[in-house]
Write a protein that holds these residues in place. Structure first.
Motif, PDB file in Angstrom:
ATOM      1  N   TRP A   1     -27.762   4.105  -1.627  1.00 55.42           N
ATOM      2  CA  TRP A   1     -27.418   5.503  -1.357  1.00 55.42           C
ATOM      3  C   TRP A   1     -25.903   5.666  -1.391  1.00 55.42           C
ATOM      4  CZ3 TRP A   1     -30.885   9.394  -1.084  1.00 55.42           C
ATOM      5  CH2 TRP A   1     -32.219   9.060  -0.834  1.00 55.42           C
ATOM      6  N   LEU A   2     -25.464   6.775  -1.922  1.00 48.49           N
ATOM      7  CA  LEU A   2     -24.058   7.159  -1.873  1.00 48.49           C
ATOM      8  C   LEU A   2     -24.029   8.621  -1.442  1.00 48.49           C
ATOM      9  CD1 LEU A   2     -21.298   6.206  -4.411  1.00 48.49           C
ATOM     10  CD2 LEU A   2     -21.373   8.486  -3.403  1.00 48.49           C
ATOM     11  N   HIS A   3     -23.601   8.843  -0.201  1.00 50.69           N
ATOM     12  CA  HIS A   3     -23.598  10.189   0.374  1.00 50.69           C
ATOM     13  C   HIS A   3     -22.165  10.680   0.559  1.00 50.69           C
ATOM     14  CE1 HIS A   3     -27.870  10.553   1.227  1.00 50.69           C
ATOM     15  NE2 HIS A   3     -27.874   9.365   1.800  1.00 50.69           N
ATOM     16  N   ILE A   4     -21.878  11.856   0.039  1.00 45.85           N
ATOM     17  CA  ILE A   4     -20.581  12.503   0.230  1.00 45.85           C
ATOM     18  C   ILE A   4     -20.818  13.849   0.899  1.00 45.85           C
ATOM     19  CG2 ILE A   4     -18.518  13.436  -0.890  1.00 45.85           C
ATOM     20  CD1 ILE A   4     -18.732  10.408  -1.066  1.00 45.85           C
ATOM     21  N   HIS A   5     -20.033  14.140   1.922  1.00 50.66           N
ATOM     22  CA  HIS A   5     -20.171  15.438   2.588  1.00 50.66           C
ATOM     23  C   HIS A   5     -19.939  16.552   1.568  1.00 50.66           C
ATOM     24  CE1 HIS A   5     -19.346  18.850   5.241  1.00 50.66           C
ATOM     25  NE2 HIS A   5     -19.991  18.174   6.178  1.00 50.66           N
ATOM     26  N   PRO A   6     -20.722  17.619   1.609  1.00 49.27           N
ATOM     27  CA  PRO A   6     -20.588  18.702   0.614  1.00 49.27           C
ATOM     28  C   PRO A   6     -19.171  19.246   0.471  1.00 49.27           C
ATOM     29  CG  PRO A   6     -22.578  19.009   1.913  1.00 49.27           C
ATOM     30  CD  PRO A   6     -21.852  17.853   2.534  1.00 49.27           C
TER      31      PRO A   6
ATOM     32  N   LEU B   1     -37.504  18.256  -1.159  1.00 51.35           N
ATOM     33  CA  LEU B   1     -37.830  17.556   0.075  1.00 51.35           C
ATOM     34  C   LEU B   1     -37.939  18.572   1.209  1.00 51.35           C
ATOM     35  CD1 LEU B   1     -35.558  14.352   0.170  1.00 51.35           C
ATOM     36  CD2 LEU B   1     -37.956  14.514  -0.494  1.00 51.35           C
ATOM     37  N   ALA B   2     -39.042  18.531   1.935  1.00 51.71           N
ATOM     38  CA  ALA B   2     -39.206  19.418   3.079  1.00 51.71           C
ATOM     39  C   ALA B   2     -38.275  18.981   4.206  1.00 51.71           C
ATOM     40  CB  ALA B   2     -40.655  19.394   3.557  1.00 51.71           C
ATOM     41  N   GLU B   3     -37.955  19.919   5.086  1.00 52.64           N
ATOM     42  CA  GLU B   3     -37.028  19.613   6.179  1.00 52.64           C
ATOM     43  C   GLU B   3     -37.557  18.484   7.055  1.00 52.64           C
ATOM     44  OE1 GLU B   3     -34.812  21.881   9.921  1.00 52.64           O
ATOM     45  OE2 GLU B   3     -35.736  23.041   8.300  1.00 52.64           O
ATOM     46  N   GLU B   4     -38.873  18.469   7.298  1.00 57.17           N
ATOM     47  CA  GLU B   4     -39.428  17.401   8.129  1.00 57.17           C
ATOM     48  C   GLU B   4     -39.346  16.044   7.426  1.00 57.17           C
ATOM     49  OE1 GLU B   4     -42.918  19.862   6.426  1.00 57.17           O
ATOM     50  OE2 GLU B   4     -40.932  20.199   7.345  1.00 57.17           O
ATOM     51  N   THR B   5     -39.381  16.047   6.088  1.00 58.61           N
ATOM     52  CA  THR B   5     -39.231  14.798   5.340  1.00 58.61           C
ATOM     53  C   THR B   5     -37.808  14.268   5.466  1.00 58.61           C
ATOM     54  OG1 THR B   5     -40.919  15.511   3.755  1.00 58.61           O
ATOM     55  CG2 THR B   5     -39.481  13.708   3.081  1.00 58.61           C
ATOM     56  N   ILE B   6     -36.831  15.173   5.418  1.00 57.56           N
ATOM     57  CA  ILE B   6     -35.434  14.772   5.600  1.00 57.56           C
ATOM     58  C   ILE B   6     -35.227  14.214   7.001  1.00 57.56           C
ATOM     59  CG2 ILE B   6     -33.068  15.636   5.765  1.00 57.56           C
ATOM     60  CD1 ILE B   6     -33.696  17.545   3.487  1.00 57.56           C
ATOM     61  N   ASP B   7     -35.820  14.864   8.006  1.00 56.50           N
ATOM     62  CA  ASP B   7     -35.717  14.358   9.380  1.00 56.50           C
ATOM     63  C   ASP B   7     -36.300  12.949   9.482  1.00 56.50           C
ATOM     64  OD1 ASP B   7     -34.553  16.709  10.207  1.00 56.50           O
ATOM     65  OD2 ASP B   7     -36.429  17.602  10.919  1.00 56.50           O
ATOM     66  N   ALA B   8     -37.443  12.740   8.814  1.00 58.76           N
ATOM     67  CA  ALA B   8     -38.074  11.419   8.844  1.00 58.76           C
ATOM     68  C   ALA B   8     -37.202  10.382   8.147  1.00 58.76           C
ATOM     69  CB  ALA B   8     -39.451  11.485   8.183  1.00 58.76           C
ATOM     70  N   ALA B   9     -36.533  10.791   7.054  1.00 62.57           N
ATOM     71  CA  ALA B   9     -35.660   9.871   6.322  1.00 62.57           C
ATOM     72  C   ALA B   9     -34.473   9.451   7.178  1.00 62.57           C
ATOM     73  CB  ALA B   9     -35.180  10.528   5.035  1.00 62.57           C
TER      74      ALA B   9
ATOM     75  N   SER C   1     -28.142  19.435   1.634  1.00 53.31           N
ATOM     76  CA  SER C   1     -27.494  20.252   0.606  1.00 53.31           C
ATOM     77  C   SER C   1     -27.989  19.933  -0.795  1.00 53.31           C
ATOM     78  CB  SER C   1     -25.976  20.051   0.657  1.00 53.31           C
ATOM     79  OG  SER C   1     -25.634  18.731   0.279  1.00 53.31           O
ATOM     80  N   THR C   2     -28.594  18.757  -0.984  1.00 54.85           N
ATOM     81  CA  THR C   2     -28.967  18.306  -2.326  1.00 54.85           C
ATOM     82  C   THR C   2     -30.469  18.283  -2.560  1.00 54.85           C
ATOM     83  OG1 THR C   2     -26.998  16.900  -2.378  1.00 54.85           O
ATOM     84  CG2 THR C   2     -28.706  16.433  -4.006  1.00 54.85           C
ATOM     85  N   TYR C   3     -31.236  17.921  -1.542  1.00 50.47           N
ATOM     86  CA  TYR C   3     -32.639  17.587  -1.754  1.00 50.47           C
ATOM     87  C   TYR C   3     -33.629  18.636  -1.259  1.00 50.47           C
ATOM     88  CZ  TYR C   3     -30.965  12.894  -2.843  1.00 50.47           C
ATOM     89  OH  TYR C   3     -30.330  11.828  -3.410  1.00 50.47           O
TER      90      TYR C   3
ATOM     91  N   ASN D   1     -33.171  14.399  -8.366  1.00 56.22           N
ATOM     92  CA  ASN D   1     -31.783  14.743  -8.040  1.00 56.22           C
ATOM     93  C   ASN D   1     -30.968  14.789  -9.333  1.00 56.22           C
ATOM     94  OD1 ASN D   1     -29.187  15.011  -7.100  1.00 56.22           O
ATOM     95  ND2 ASN D   1     -29.198  13.150  -5.858  1.00 56.22           N
ATOM     96  N   GLU D   2     -30.921  15.949  -9.966  1.00 60.71           N
ATOM     97  CA  GLU D   2     -30.248  16.071 -11.261  1.00 60.71           C
ATOM     98  C   GLU D   2     -28.766  15.747 -11.166  1.00 60.71           C
ATOM     99  OE1 GLU D   2     -31.019  19.892 -12.892  1.00 60.71           O
ATOM    100  OE2 GLU D   2     -33.206  19.653 -12.910  1.00 60.71           O
ATOM    101  N   GLY D   3     -28.108  16.228 -10.107  1.00 62.26           N
ATOM    102  CA  GLY D   3     -26.682  15.970  -9.958  1.00 62.26           C
ATOM    103  C   GLY D   3     -26.374  14.498  -9.779  1.00 62.26           C
ATOM    104  N   GLY D   4     -27.199  13.797  -8.988  1.00 61.14           N
ATOM    105  CA  GLY D   4     -26.986  12.374  -8.772  1.00 61.14           C
ATOM    106  C   GLY D   4     -27.190  11.562 -10.035  1.00 61.14           C
ATOM    107  N   ASN D   5     -28.205  11.925 -10.824  1.00 59.88           N
ATOM    108  CA  ASN D   5     -28.440  11.226 -12.088  1.00 59.88           C
ATOM    109  C   ASN D   5     -27.285  11.436 -13.062  1.00 59.88           C
ATOM    110  OD1 ASN D   5     -31.455  10.042 -12.441  1.00 59.88           O
ATOM    111  ND2 ASN D   5     -31.494  11.763 -11.024  1.00 59.88           N
ATOM    112  N   GLU D   6     -26.786  12.659 -13.132  1.00 57.35           N
ATOM    113  CA  GLU D   6     -25.665  12.948 -14.020  1.00 57.35           C
ATOM    114  C   GLU D   6     -24.405  12.211 -13.566  1.00 57.35           C
ATOM    115  OE1 GLU D   6     -23.177  14.152 -16.900  1.00 57.35           O
ATOM    116  OE2 GLU D   6     -25.375  14.296 -16.867  1.00 57.35           O
ATOM    117  N   PHE D   7     -24.233  12.065 -12.260  1.00 53.30           N
ATOM    118  CA  PHE D   7     -23.072  11.359 -11.711  1.00 53.30           C
ATOM    119  C   PHE D   7     -23.018   9.926 -12.235  1.00 53.30           C
ATOM    120  CE2 PHE D   7     -21.430   8.536  -8.343  1.00 53.30           C
ATOM    121  CZ  PHE D   7     -20.140   9.033  -8.210  1.00 53.30           C
TER     122      PHE D   7
END
Length: 292
Positions: A129-134, A72-80, A66-68, A169-175
């Motif tokens: 990392w700090l992950h919150i469900h959308p 970030l390509a979908e395959e990059t997210i899968d790899a992460a 939802s954020t990246y 990640n503009e939202g994460g930096n602003e957070f």
């Protein structure tokens, strides 16, 4: 839905305030307790266990997707996900050097933080990392998890806390900027086969007796208050935080219950606090002479 609940509350508040019949008052009170159970959303923050692995992977994927996805390509997210939360996750949860906290809303995991304490002579807490469900963003879940993660890292011996977030990640930096941190540098991080830039944040410089400046604007029972997460008092279920009437923190207004997001509480002469909504309590802070 909200309008109906407000009418529900108003109706039974009227019962409690204006009906003289004892039975009617009891019915109104129980109805209001039911209203609180519907409206108040309980929150629990705890250390993750091996039973949380599936939830952690799922939330990480939903959060990253939802954020990246803009950079970030979908395959990059899968790899992460495979790189950080794959088969080795269970072992990492049991590693004393790692700290995983999960936040539950109404009994379901809504987010998690991933941290570590590094160094020997001088220890630093790294919030990786700090992950919150959308579905739970914007309701102070992330702020509360940030506060408790910071507290846990300091309790583990960290002298300072650093937070890391991808530069794109503009939202994460602003957070982090909005909750008491300032950018201190950058570093490179590998995700899959690609290299990205992370911004490094440290706590903003404090002067004198100033507290860590994590201030959150919260609407409670139709009122707007400013909760200072740097000013906390330990409770039996969750900390109490100082609430102010303005963001400049000049006028203290109430104690904000971290368990149910209520300011409906009472404090006696000994410093004991009890939340009238959920029963969260703080013990007395000084001796009562009558017991000496």
């Amino acid at each position: 839905m909200f309008y109906a609940l407000e009418r529900f509350r108003a109706t039974f508040f009227g019962d409690i305030a204006f009906r003289s019949n004892t039975t009617d008052q009891s019915l109104g009170l129980w109805a209001y307790v039911l209203y609180l159970a519907v409206v108040r959303h309980s929150m629990e923050i705890r250390e993750a266990t091996s039973s949380d692995t599936d939830a952690i992977r799922s939330i990480a994927r939903d959060s990253l997707s939802s954020t990246y996805t803009t950079f970030l390509a979908e395959e990059t997210i899968d790899a992460a996900i495979e790189q950080w939360y794959g088969d080795s996750l269970t072992e990492e949860l049991e590693d004393d050097r790692a700290l995983f906290l999960v936040v539950e809303r109404d009994g379901e995991v809504a987010g998690f933080s991933q941290s570590e304490v590094v160094g020997q002579q001088s220890k630093t807490g790294h919030l990786l990392w700090l992950h919150i469900h959308p579905d739970h963003r914007g309701d102070a879940t992330g702020v509360r998890l940030l506060v408790r993660t910071r507290e846990a890292l300091l309790k583990q011996g960290a002298d300072a806390v650093r937070c890391f977030v991808l530069a794109d990640n503009e939202g994460g930096n602003e957070f982090y900027r909005a909750h008491g941190f300032e950018r201190a540098g950058q570093r490179e991080v590998e995700i899959g086969s690609e290299t990205f830039t992370e911004n490094v944040y440290v706590e903003s410089g404090l002067e004198g007796d100033d507290e860590w400046g994590a201030i959150d604007e919260v609407s409670v029972d139709g009122e707007t208050v400013y909760v200072s997460y740097g000013e906390a008092a330990r409770g039996t279920r969750s900390p109490f935080y100082t609430a102010y009437k303005s963001a400049d923190r000049h006028d203290r207004y109430a104690w904000f219950c971290g368990n149910c997001d209520s300011i409906d509480n009472a404090m006696d002469a000994m410093g004991r606090i009890e939340c009238n909504s959920c029963g969260n309590r703080r013990k007395a802070t000084r001796w009562d002479a009558s017991y000496l």
